[in-house]
Structure formats: C-alpha cells, structure tokens
Write an enzyme that holds these catalytic residues in place. Structure first.
Site: not given
Ligand code: FAD
Length: 567
Positions: A43, A47, A432
C-alpha cells in the site's frame, strides 16, 4: 453478500491488491484473505514518487499509506510481504510462493485468486546500457530513494530523461526543480503521446521556456560511460553528457504469472478479462496495470495503466467474489498531470485514436479562464473537444491550462461516461460564483461552440489546414485589432478588424471562400456569422491564431506569444 469460508489469495499488495483485500473484508468477515507482496511493504504511493525526488514530499514515510501490520490488524488479513507468487496451477487451484526472506517455496491452495501484479518498466536495449552507472527506471520506493541519493550528491549537475510520457515528464520537472540541468529525449515528435500534438505544443514550448533541453523525434543510440559521467549519443548526432539517466520509456503489463497459468493474453499485451474481471480460467480474476480494458469510445481493448481504474476494478472484483455479479464496464482513461506550471489532462479518445480506429469525428477548441476575469488569479485554459459530427456525442476532451483544469476534465469525463452529447454540455447546471467559474462555465462554452458546429451554425477549419489553403480560391481574414495584427499574423491574410467588417464588406471577394480568424475563434465566429448572412462562403479557424501560433513556435518559428498563449 454473505459470510463465507472461502480462501482468497491476492497477488500484489498495492493499489489493486490491497483495495481488493480491504473491500472484501468489509463484505465478508469469514473469508480467509491472504495478501501476497514480493516487496517488504504494501500500500505505497507510487504516484507520489517523482514528488519525493523533487522534495515536494519530504519524507519517505509519507509514501507508505499503511504498514503491513496496521492493515493486517485493522482488516484481519494474512499479509505476507517478501512473498512472491512464482507459479499457478489453475487445475489444482494452487499457487506457488517464494518466501524471499527464508529462501523457501511452498504451495498454497485457493478458492479464488486475484492477480494485481501491476506493470513493469520497459528498458530499451541500448548499446552500452549495462555500463551506465547511474541509470534508473522509477517503479518503486527503492528506485526513488536511489535516484534521490544521486540527485542530492553535490557532484551531480546534469540528468538525461529518456521518454516524454507521464513519468518522464514528472521526473523532468522534479529533477529540474531540485537544480539539475535536464535533457529530455523523446522518439516521437511530441511529448505525452496520449494527447494530440497541437495540445502538447503548449507543453513543449513550456518545457523549453523552463530551460529543459528537449530533443523530440530523436533517440539514444548508445551510451559511453567514463569518469563518473555518461555520454549518450543520439540518432541526430547530438551528444548529451549526464551524471544520471532516467529511463521512462513506458510500462508493459506484468503477465509472467498469467502466462505460466496459461491465461489468455490480449492483443495489447495485458491479461484478457471478461466483463466481471474474471480471466480465461474460472476463479482467477485480474485487475489493474496487468490487464487490458475496454475503451469506452472505441470499444476495443487497451492497456490503460492508471491508479483510478485499478482501484475501481478492485472494488468490482471484491464485490463479485463476495457474491454479486457486477460488470466493470469500460474505461475512458482519464488522466491529469502537472508539467511545471501547467496542467494537462485528457478523457476519452484522442484524435489520434479516433483516426486509427476510423471513427468519424469533428473537433473544437475553446479558450476560457478558470473563473471570471475580474476576480484575481483567473487562469487560462484551452479545451479541445472531440465529438460525432452528426449526433454531437462526445468522444474525448483534452485540456491544457493551470487552475481549474481538474474540475473541467472531471465534468467532461462524467459527461462521456453518461453518454452525453455536446448539446447536453450546454445544459449542464454547473456551480458559479466569481472565485470559481463564470456564469457560462468553460465546459458550457465548449458545448456551445461544438453545438454550433454540429448544427451547421458555423463551419470550421483547423490549424493543420491553414498552410495548405489555396490563395486562389480562399482568403484568410484576420478580424483582430491593429495592435494584435502588428504582433504577428498568418502569412497572406487580409486584415479587417471585426468592428469595421460591416462597413467594409466590399473589400471581401465574393468568388473565394473566406476563412475568418482571430486569437481564439470567438470574434472570428461573429465575423463568420456576419459574412454568412451576407451570402459569403465562410469557415472559422477553430482555436484561431492561438493554437496555430503555439504549433509554429513549437516548430522553432518566430511567432509571438499572445494573451491567449499558455506556455
Ligand atoms: P501496482 O500498484 O504496481 O502494484 C503491483 C504490486 O504487485 C507491486 O507492489 C508489486 O511489488 C507486486 N507484485 C508484482 N508481482 C508480484 C508477484 N509475483 N508476487 C507478489 N507480488 C507481486 N497513475 C495515475 O492514475 N496517476 C498518477 O499520477 C500516477 N503516477 C505514477 C507515478 C509513478 C512513478 C508510477 C510508477 C506509477 C504511476 N501511476 C499513476 C500508475 C499507478 O501507480 C498504477 O496504475 C497503479 O498503481 C496500478 O495498480 P496495480 O495494483 O495494478 O499495480
């Protein structure tokens, strides 16, 4: 929804995974919920990472929304950090987990499995890349910490960012703001490819104005590392020396596990899910950056890695596991981002996507202020609206500006999701008072202009057609003031200020099409209505000299900034 004794395994402890776990617990007190995360924290706010590097967010602790222990206790979850899911056996409903601390693997059974493993950074196989000492992609807190350490080192002065998408732009800004000289190299002819090029022209001009060394339509061919410094050679022949390289060349869905489980992968490379977010194998769900989602406008499936959709998909999956069959629907891929002093936002389809998919469309450009001019600090914004030329159904919107962009893009996103047309934008009853908006909100105004186009009250021409207009058959008529005309003009245009137009109609040829223009398209719209009613064939230049000159400045031409220029 009722209590159950089912065992739910969730892979990925961030946006999608953690949200699924907590929502599911709120719906079902009995389910056994195991949250697997390969990192040692869950968690966390990816972003916020660029802003941590830029010192806007000062403490690393602020990036971790909840500790594993706190979440486990509050929601009665089995949270296993340092635990990587490495294989799935869908037939036996088992998942193989590697305990990274103990170096052991073990199988665990599941009744329902949710995959939310996110996306991974694309690393280009550039020659010499393995020798580069300070090269990073920004995906997690440890990347951010490493980059911050390099940035804070007193010996570091120059950075190279490769890729001008969301992360590349945010990194450019934040590294620049802490005092480094930044070069940004993007292989396309624009930054932020999710938007259309005339809108990003304003961003490109702004980046240059801020001192960013911007290289468009160029790419790094190889690196040479020596004496703590790296030289990047570009296709164009340019050589860029830097102390830090940030690779921001996009992300791709993390589908290794899905492939091992033989789940269907879609054409965009993301895991294919049905309307309930279930994968091609029963009882395995997938969400977030790892999947592809139906685009609301085009109907095709695309990879849309954004935090909002990941969180909403998590809620739908939790609801479905708890027993209610809910559909996720589609995504408009709405985004907003800060680019130095500007804000750029998009919802729905871009013009590029509409062209690619062969959808017939029309567009309008409107210039508005965040609130009435007479109240202090009214910020300018350009809104581009894309719509069906017959029905007026809204396909997409893009905004570049500063204050007030956020609420307008959200209103437009809600409008698209609700299936509204440009006619209904006119009727939206928006709040507004002088500090907040105008009696005609910028969204209403965008609706008025688009409605006039759909109804045929005005015909329009666009910035990209101006240079190919044939002067034998077309006259460009500039209706701005003498002063504005002196500052800059479209080559070959004739000048009659709007207030003199009715008295000077005899100067306008009747055997030519007249293209009226002003700075933003409002005065020239009035001119076009006068001329039309006098029997002329007329088109109005949508977005006027404002959009036209922003594109020309972006191409390096000497066009002056106007009062409506946002850069
Ligand atoms: P993630 O949040 O990436 O979570 C995936 C998790 O799975 C990770 O913690 C990873 O370690 C874990 N994992 C992967 N494989 C395994 C495995 N085999 N076993 C156990 N754990 C595993 N989106 C926006 O809408 N606005 C923004 O401003 C924005 N800014 C961003 C800035 C950055 C630098 C980054 C990197 C991303 C940004 N994003 C933004 C994108 C947003 O963070 C993602 O769309 C969102 O976090 C996706 O959620 P998720 O759960 O799919 O993946």
């Amino acid at each position: 929804m009722s209590k159950s004794s089912q065992k739910v395994m969730i892979v990925g402890g961030n946006a999608g995974g953690a949200t699924t776990a907590t929502r599911l617990r709120r719906l079902d007190e009995e389910a056994e919920i195991v949250l697997l995360e390969k990192r040692n924290y869950i968690s966390w706010a990816n972003c916020g990472l660029p802003y941590f590097i830029g010192d806007v967010i000062e403490s690393r602790k602020q990036l971790v929304v909840k500790s594993p222990e706190a979440i486990a206790e509050r929601y009665d979850l089995d949270v296993r950090t340092n635990s990587e899911a490495i294989d799935i056996d869908p037939e036996r409903k088992g998942i193989l987990i590697e305990d990274r601390e103990k170096g052991e693997t073990y199988w665990e059974s599941y009744d329902k499995l949710v995959l939310s493993p996110g996306a991974k950074a694309v690393m280009l196989p550039i020659s010499g890349i393995d020798e580069v000492e300070n090269l990073y992609a920004l995906r997690d807190i440890s990347d951010a910490r490493s980059i911050k350490e390099v940035v804070q080192s007193s010996r570091v002065e120059r950075a190279l960012v490769i890729g001008g998408g969301f992360i590349g732009l945010e990194m450019t800004e934040n590294i620049h703001e802490v005092g480094l000289k930044v070069s940004l190299v993007e292989m396309m002819d624009q930054v932020l490819p999710a938007m259309d090029p005339e809108m990003t022209s304003m961003l490109q001009n702004h980046l240059r104005n801020k001192g960013v060394d911007l290289h468009l339509e160029d790419r790094v061919t190889n690196f040479e590392q020596k004496d703590g410094m790296v030289k990047a050679n570009l296709d164009s022949g340019s050589e860029l020396e830097s102390d830090l390289v940030v690779m921001a060349t996009g992300v791709k869905p993390n589908v290794e596990l899905a492939e091992k489980a033989d789940l269907e992968i879609g054409e965009s490379g993301g895991i294919r899910v049905d309307e309930f977010l279930e994968t091609s194998k029963s009882d395995i769900y997938a969400i977030g950056d790892a999947i592809e989602v139906k685009n609301c406008t085009t109907g095709d499936h695309r990879h849309m890695p954004l935090a909002g959709p990941a969180n909403r998909q998590a809620r739908v999956v939790a609801n479905n596991i708890a027993g209610s069959w809910e559909e996720y629907g589609c995504s408009s891929a709405t985004f907003i981002m800060k680019v130095f002093s500007l804000t750029a936002a998009r919802t729905g389809a871009s013009e590029k996507v509409l062209k690619e998919t062969g959808i017939d469309y029309e567009k309008s450009y409107t210039f508005s202020r965040s609130h009435v001019d007479y109240y202090p600090e009214a910020d300018p914004m350009w809104i581009k609206l894309l719509f069906d030329p017959e029905s007026g159904d809204i396909y997409g919107a893009q905004i570049v500006g500063d204050g007030g962009v956020d609420k307008r893009i959200d209103v437009l996103s809600a409008a698209i999701k609700s299936g509204l047309s440009v006619f209904q934008l006119r009727d939206l009853d928006l709040a507004y008072a002088p500090p907040y908006s105008s009696a005609n909100d910028p969204v209403n105004v965008a609706g008025f202009v688009a409605e006039n186009i759909v109804d045929g009250v005005v015909e329009v021409t666009h910035w990209h057609d101006v240079d190919s207009l044939d002067s034998e058959s077309t006259l460009i008529l500039d209706v701005r003031s003498d002063m504005e005309r002196k500052e800059g003009q479209i080559e070959g245009s004739k000048h009659i200020p709007l207030n003199q137009l009715r008295d000077r109609l005899d100067e306008i040829p009747r055997d030519k099409k007249i293209v009226t223009h002003c700075n933003i398209g409002l005065r020239s719209y009035i001119a076009s209505r006068i001329l039309l009613q006098e029997g002329f064939e007329v088109e109005n230049l949508s977005g006027g000299y404002g959009i036209y000159s922003a594109v020309r400045r972006d191409r390096g031409e000497d066009y002056p900034m106007m009062s409506c220029s946002i850069e």
